[in-house]
Design an enzyme around this catalytic site. Structure first.
Site, PDB file in Angstrom:
ATOM      1  N   GLU A 274      21.110  19.343  12.238  1.00 34.37           N
ATOM      2  CA  GLU A 274      22.508  18.932  12.093  1.00 34.37           C
ATOM      3  C   GLU A 274      23.219  19.856  11.107  1.00 34.37           C
ATOM      4  OE1 GLU A 274      22.692  14.785  11.104  1.00 34.37           O
ATOM      5  OE2 GLU A 274      21.694  14.151  12.951  1.00 34.37           O
ATOM      6  N   HIS A 297      26.742  11.927  14.008  1.00 32.96           N
ATOM      7  CA  HIS A 297      26.025  11.056  13.056  1.00 32.96           C
ATOM      8  C   HIS A 297      26.977  10.046  12.411  1.00 32.96           C
ATOM      9  CE1 HIS A 297      22.054  11.057  10.632  1.00 32.96           C
ATOM     10  NE2 HIS A 297      22.564   9.845  10.656  1.00 32.96           N
TER      11      HIS A 297
END
Length: 420
Positions: A274, A297
């Site tokens: 990420e 997220h």
């Protein structure tokens, strides 16, 4: 430890320094202020390396979210740190063993965002069954596709939940309320909610479910638990939702199954890699796949969840600072203590070895302290004993604390004075 922290006397709250990183919700500041903590510094982003070490100089209580990495090196450099609060569910951004070895409990909010993640999951299930992502993209581009092909209601479909903990069970309740059949699989026996049924194996759940949603923690045993083999066990035209941890799914295998039409759709809120911040480009094999929802997220990113998380973790940090209670710590013996100490409250974190408690009591006897209460818990390699005592005549609290700190096996000592 080679660099044992110095014994710490209790400080006035206006001298206890708190650092909150990554834009922790203002409810945390409000909760700390209500408990008398006003020396609170906040930063919007995460810090790393030397910048993080510098920011931690003199800090007693630290609050982070998921991007700040508290490595062993950082923890050992934090000379005043007594507790870490993770304002989220996960704690794998902290080296928990290093924190434990330094006598620093780590707190989190394991249940505060369960509703937010459960609602996101159910919303995605409905949108994917109706193929809304691709239809919406088409409408934005000027296409008008009203076909009912491959579009379904959720009612009557079977939802398979992998991991039936606080989030998975919430999803179960919402799904059944919408008329779905619910199956679940968990490595530990769990009582079902409503008419949900446990499967004997993950393979059975995958074969029987129209939608599979994942709600398991990141562990060595869950890494790539949904890979090529597991995806091919799923029904043709099934949907896969991962709002748990990015390492759980082999996303390249998932992308192939989507391209071939084996999977009707997918949703992912977490990814193996990420971006560190909003300015870093995001890349995933799932980009460009048809009928796929990708979110950055945001499972816990509702105002309600962040407010609850802020309040809960701030309260745990303040309680540990105020009275020494460690209830809810993820890496530490859990000791529940009365709110007001009777006399001095000496806290001793030590290696879990025979004879430590006797040595602590010897110090109390030799310094003339009258022990009024004692609490002890051990967890793996460490122990945590809290001794309430009134001082003997001519005995200084610093002397007692110093002697406790010199005991072999000591990790950390701290003193909380009785409320005046």
């Amino acid at each position: 430890m080679t660099n044992r922290p110095q014994p710490q006397l209790s400080l006035p709250k206006n001298k206890i320094r708190v650092l909150l990183l990554e834009g922790v919700h203002p409810s945390a500041i409000e909760a700390l202020a209500e408990q008398g903590y006003h020396e609170v510094r906040t930063l919007k982003g995460a810090l790393e390396g030397d910048a993080l070490k510098e920011a931690l100089a003199g800090v007693h209580l630290l609050g982070i979210r998921s991007r700040t990495k508290m490595t062993r090196e950082v923890i050992e450099a934090a000379d005043r740190l007594i507790a870490i609060g993770c304002f989220c569910i996960g704690t794998n951004q902290v080296d928990l063993e290093a924190a434990r070895g330094a006598g620093v409990p780590v707190f989190n909010a394991p249940y505060a965002n369960t509703r937010s993640v459960a609602e996101l999951t159910m919303g995605e299930a409905m949108l994917l069954l109706r193929r809304v992502p691709s239809r919406s993209a088409g409408a934005h581009q000027g296409r008008w596709d009203k076909s009912a092909a491959h579009s379904h209601e959720v009612r009557g479909k079977t939802l398979g939940i992998v991991g039936y903990g606080s989030i998975g069970s919430q999803v179960s309740i919402l799904a059944e309320a919408m008329g779905m059949n619910v199956l679940y699989y968990d490595i530990a026996p769990k009582l079902p909610h409503g008419n949900a049924q446990a499967t004997r194996s993950l393979e059975e759940l995958l074969r029987e479910s129209d939608i599979v949603t994942l709600h398991v923690p990141e562990l060595p045993t869950t890494r790539n638990m949904i890979s090529e083999r597991e995806i091919r066990l799923m029904k043709p035209g099934a949907i896969l939702i991962n709002n748990a941890r990015g390492s759980i799914v082999d996303v390249e295998a998932e992308a192939r199954a989507l391209a071939e039409g084996h999977l009707l759709g997918a949703a992912a809120d977490v990814f193996p890699v990420e971006p560190k911040n909003a300015s870093t480009p995001f890349e995933s094999p799932l980009q460009g796949c048809d009928n796929v929802i990708l979110t950055p997220h945001i499972g816990a990113s509702t105002l309600e969840a962040q407010e609850r998380i802020g309040q809960e973790v701030a309260r745990k940090l303040a309680t540990y600072s105020d009275i020494g209670a460690t209830l809810g710590a993820v890496n530490f013996p859990e000791v529940q203590l009365p709110a007001r100490p009777e006399g001095m409250r000496f806290m001793h974190v030590h290696q879990n070895r025979p004879g430590i408690l006797r040595q602590v009591n010897d110090v109390m006897a030799e310094t003339g302290c009258n022990v009024t209460a004692q609490y002890l818990q051990t967890d793996g390699g460490i122990g945590y004993v809290v001794v309430e005592a009134t001082l003997g005549a001519g005995t200084g609290e610093g002397d007692v604390l110093a002697r406790l700190g010199q005991l072999e096996g000591t990790i950390r000592t701290r003193l909380i004075r009785a409320a005046g």
